[in-house]
Structure formats: structure tokens, C-alpha cells
Write an enzyme that holds these catalytic residues in place. Sequence first.
Site, short mmCIF file in Angstrom:
data_model
loop_
_atom_site.label_atom_id
_atom_site.label_comp_id
_atom_site.label_asym_id
_atom_site.label_seq_id
_atom_site.Cartn_x
_atom_site.Cartn_y
_atom_site.Cartn_z
N CYS A 117 -9.15 -3.49 -10.90
CA CYS A 117 -8.83 -2.27 -10.16
C CYS A 117 -7.50 -2.41 -9.44
O CYS A 117 -7.12 -1.54 -8.67
CB CYS A 117 -9.95 -1.90 -9.20
SG CYS A 117 -10.27 -3.16 -7.96
N HIS A 142 0.81 -1.22 0.00
CA HIS A 142 0.00 0.00 0.00
C HIS A 142 0.84 1.25 0.00
O HIS A 142 0.43 2.29 -0.49
CB HIS A 142 -1.04 -0.05 1.12
CG HIS A 142 -2.14 -0.96 0.71
ND1 HIS A 142 -2.08 -2.31 0.91
CD2 HIS A 142 -3.24 -0.71 -0.03
CE1 HIS A 142 -3.14 -2.86 0.36
NE2 HIS A 142 -3.86 -1.93 -0.22
N GLU A 188 -10.34 -11.39 -5.69
CA GLU A 188 -8.93 -11.23 -5.37
C GLU A 188 -8.36 -12.41 -4.59
O GLU A 188 -7.22 -12.39 -4.15
CB GLU A 188 -8.67 -9.91 -4.64
CG GLU A 188 -9.59 -9.60 -3.50
CD GLU A 188 -9.38 -8.20 -2.92
OE1 GLU A 188 -8.36 -7.55 -3.20
OE2 GLU A 188 -10.26 -7.76 -2.15
N ASP A 202 -3.94 -8.45 -4.77
CA ASP A 202 -4.09 -9.58 -3.85
C ASP A 202 -4.19 -10.90 -4.61
O ASP A 202 -3.68 -11.92 -4.16
CB ASP A 202 -5.32 -9.39 -2.96
CG ASP A 202 -5.00 -8.49 -1.78
OD1 ASP A 202 -3.95 -8.68 -1.16
OD2 ASP A 202 -5.79 -7.56 -1.51
C1 PEP Z 1 -6.20 -5.41 -5.14
O1 PEP Z 1 -5.98 -6.25 -4.27
O2 PEP Z 1 -5.81 -5.52 -6.32
C2 PEP Z 1 -6.93 -4.18 -4.81
C3 PEP Z 1 -7.31 -3.34 -5.74
O3 PEP Z 1 -7.16 -3.93 -3.50
P1 PEP Z 1 -6.05 -3.40 -2.50
O4 PEP Z 1 -4.81 -3.09 -3.30
O5 PEP Z 1 -6.60 -2.19 -1.85
O6 PEP Z 1 -5.85 -4.55 -1.59
MG MG Z 2 -6.99 -6.16 -2.35
#
Ligand code: PEP
Ligand code: MG
Length: 582
Positions: free
Chosen positions: A513, A200, A442, A466
Site C-alpha cells: 500500500c 505525506h 514497514e 517507510d
Molecule cells: C507506507 O509507509 O508505505 C504507508 C503506506 O504508510 P504511510 O505512507 O501512511 O506512512
Molecule cells: Mg507508513
Amino acid sequence: MTSFSIHGVGVSSGIAIGQAHLVSNALLEVVHYQLPKHLINDEIKRFSDAIATVKADLEQINSSLRKNAPAEISAFISTHLMMLEDKSLSEIPKEIIKNEQCNAEWAIKLQMDDIVDQFEQIEDEYLRERKQDVIQVVERIIKVLLGHQNQLTSAQQTSVLLQERKLILVARDISPADAIQFKQHQFAAFITDVGGATSHTAILARSLNIPSIVALQRARDLINDGELIIVDGDIGVVIVNPSKEILAEYKLRQEQWELEQQKLQRIKTTKAITIDGTVIELFANIEVPEDVAAAKAAGATGIGLYRTEFLFMNRRDMPDEEEQFIAYKAVALAMKGAPVTIRTLDLGADKQINPDSVVSCANPALGLRAIRLCLAEPHIFHTQLRALLRASYFGHVKILIPMLCTLAELRQTKLLLERAKQSLRKDNILFDENIALGGMIEIPAAAINAEAFANELDFLSIGTNDLIQYTLAIDRTDDAVAHLYNPLHPSVLKLISMTIKAGAKLEKSVSICGEMAGDAKMTKLLIGMGLRQFSMHPSHILSIKQQVLHSQLEQLDTQARKVLGLTDIEKIEPLVAKFNQL
Ligand code: PEP
Ligand code: MG
């Protein structure tokens, strides 16, 4: 000065040239030494000066906070100022220096350990947690004592460099909670010793739209505060003390990169349509309502992922329904009827509210996170669902559930959503009765079973960050395995393809996403696989659009089939590179 380079994982493109600003883990660097009697008074003065410097710095930060900065930040700083004035921190260490004839760093550290011990005894959890404030204040004092801020002690000097975007942040790690605060600053780049490509921290770096590199392993040990460094976010290389020739070469490349970015601006209002006329939707991922401005500026036609957990960070309480409603409504209104996909709370693992209060568990990524946590804490979920539903009255809000694994979870979620709707009806509060409910795919189990999820949901969104982590068993935050994290692994591609096909069969929209959606090297492959909706950080929208404008559906479909027929990454990579040339 010797010039050398360090290699890591580039997570946000671009080139930055500037001075290193080290964020140190000062507490680990404290050593103990004895002083002769005649130096004790000097040491006490050194300590008092450090306290005065920290105080001046905090006051300067406090007065330079933007008006719209979260009240929490200002409250934090005020608390720290108060602690600084308390005798236990400002006076007792002087006595320790005198009695023990030791250095100032050691004295304040001893005193801190003592205070922290006392805090540990407190039963009240909130008060117990205040020990973190003590630690943070002491860290600041120690940093000054260790001279880490020598070149930058003057906050004024720092802010001039910040304004000129000439300061590069060098840290061991930056928690998402820290990084969200950097949105207020104007660093030219940031680099860290740890972290993976889709941690993140890396995602936030991208959202700041500044070059950044993670997994550098020892950048903080090798780079000195104030040294000139070049950050090449494209190839993940940091050059320390570059020669004149290298510097000139990079200045040229930096200008070229900026020129390319400017050129991309020309397609800002162009529709994202393939050569043969298929519309590809390019949505934005956002973390805070203020990000909508960047999303609109980049020409996003909707919000594909609003990560609501950032509203819960950097604070000790939970945002109540009203506060959440205000944030969600602001986004819904700002997008003027365009889709706004709001994801319910995805806390846990690498997205902790407060990294200092992480409950240790062996495998946090496999633990009680995201929807699992919300179902375990229904009152928190209920508050968020009510806030989301209320916001839906003011725009085109869609609800997205993270980390679905079983249909039972989905059905329980639907029940709780219905309960939230009922409670609003009872209170005569309006909301969109037809609000769409989507699920994130995911977890490999969900991708394999995507058809069943598509059957009970209105839309799917693939979280490749993920999905790759769980498919390849690679911790997305671990620098030691960052090089193994590969979206082109045949098994990852198969899971994505299965999900896209499940959506197509049941006529449910599917988007990606995760970070893969914003990687221009993947765009043509994903279009070839049938993807029609991409959601990414606003800074990537134009480069993805450029790929879309050069895409020829029929050609890509054939090529994607070939790629999906392969089982070896070494064959997949060159084939994808080749069809990116099409
Ligand atoms: C992902 O896991 O690709 C996602 C978009 O969610 P995050 O990155 O917030 O876990
Ligand atoms: Mg995720």
C-alpha cells in the site's frame, strides 16, 4: 524576462501550465527601516489598507467555503477576523509606526512578538496555543504589506484563475494539514522547496491528482508571484517564463498526456487479469471518506488503506467515537461489501495533528508514533477501535495496524481490540465478530520476521514508503537525500520478497500500500515476485491495470528471480526497464 528551469523530484505526473502563486514565509522576510517624519502618515495608511485587504480576503474565503467544509475551517477564519478587529493588532501597530518612525511590517512584527510573549505566560495549554492564530493573522497582514499578493490581491481574480485551473502553488513546504485543505481548491499543480518523494505532502499531491514537484530547493526565491511557469511532474522540472517555442511544445505534450489519460478510461471496467488469467486486486488508498468517489470512479475493487489520521488534523480537539464512527461507516457503506481496510492512527513523525505543536525530539521517525503512540495512549486507541468495530457492522471492514515491530506490540493490540469488543458486547452494540486484523510491514525488523507476524494476523500490507526509509536510512521528507530514495535497492527488494513469501507460505494475503504499488514501472516486477494485491491512489489504478493486462506470469516469474539474484542497483535498473518492455 529570462527563461530558466529548476530541477526537483517529480512526485505526481502530468504537465501544468499556469501562473505562480507564491505562499511565502512572510515573517522571515520582514526588515526594519526608519522613515522620515513626513512619510509616517502614508505608512499608517498603508497599514490600515493592509488590514482592510486581509479582512476582505478572509470574509471572501469564509463566504466561498463549501457547505460540507469542516466546521473547524470556518471557525478558524472567524477567529482570525475577530483578532483582526482587536485593537492590539489594528491600532497599536499604528502607534509603534508613529513613535518609532519605522515601517509597518516591523511595527506589526514587534507587536506580534509582544502578544506571543504574553500568550507564552498562560498556563492553560489551549489558550497558549492560540498564539498560532495571532501569528497566522500577522503573516497575512505582512504578506499584503510585502506585496506578495499584488497580482492576486483580489480574491475574485484568484478564484477565476482557480476555476480555470491556471494557478500553480509555489511554497517552501506544505504540511499535510494544509494540503488536506487544498482538496477544496483547484490548483493546477503545486511545487515546494523541500520534501521527499514519499513525504505525506507528496502523497497528498498525488491524491489531488495534479502534477507536483518537491525538493526544488529555491523555487520560492527564484520565481515571482504571477510569473508563467510550466510544471513537468514526470521529470521533476519547472520552466519559468518559457519561450514561445517551449510553451507550444509543452501545450502539445499536455494535450497528448490528457489524451492518454482519456484512453486509459477505456479499461475502467475491465477486470485486472494477467494474460494467463490470474486476478490481480487493485485497491485504493484514501485519506477522507470523500475520496471514495474517486476510488470508485477509477474502478477500485476495495479500499486497501484508509489513512484515518487525517480525521485528527486541522483541529484542536480529538474526534470522539461518534464522529469517527460516522466517517468509517460512510466508507463501509459506500463500498457496498467490498473490502475497506482501515488503518488505526498513524500519527507522529511527518504526520502531526498540528505541525505548530510538534514536540521536538531528535528522531521523530524513530519515536513514539503510530501503534507505539496508540499503545501509550490506550484511551485514544480504545475510542478508535470501538468506532471501527461499530462501522464493521455496515460493510466489509478490516483493521490494519501500522508500524508493527514486535510480536509483543501485536499481542497487546489484540488484547485492546478484545477489550473494545467486550465493551461493545456489554453495550449490546453489533459489530462483525469475524473482523480481520492485518499488520503493516514497514519496519525491516517486521519484514525479516514476517512469517511470525503472518502466523498471528489475517493479512499483511507492506508499507514501502517507510520500509524504504528505514532500510536505506533515508528520511522520506528530506529533500537533501531524496535522490537516494530508491525502491529498487536490492535490500528493499529482498525484504519485500521475504514478506510476500511468508504470506504465501501461511496462505495469508499480502498487499503493498506504499507508493511503490502505484508506480507503473514496478508493476511487472512485483507481479513476478508474487504480489497479487496492490493498493494505491485512485489516480494510478488505470495505468497499473494497463500493466497487469500486459503481464505474462511465467515470463515475469523468471525475470523477477533474475532481479532478486542481483546485488547492484546499477544492474537491477536496466533489467527491470527491459522486462517492462515484455
Ligand atoms: C507506507 O509507509 O508505505 C504507508 C503506506 O504508510 P504511510 O505512507 O501512511 O506512512
Ligand atoms: Mg507508513
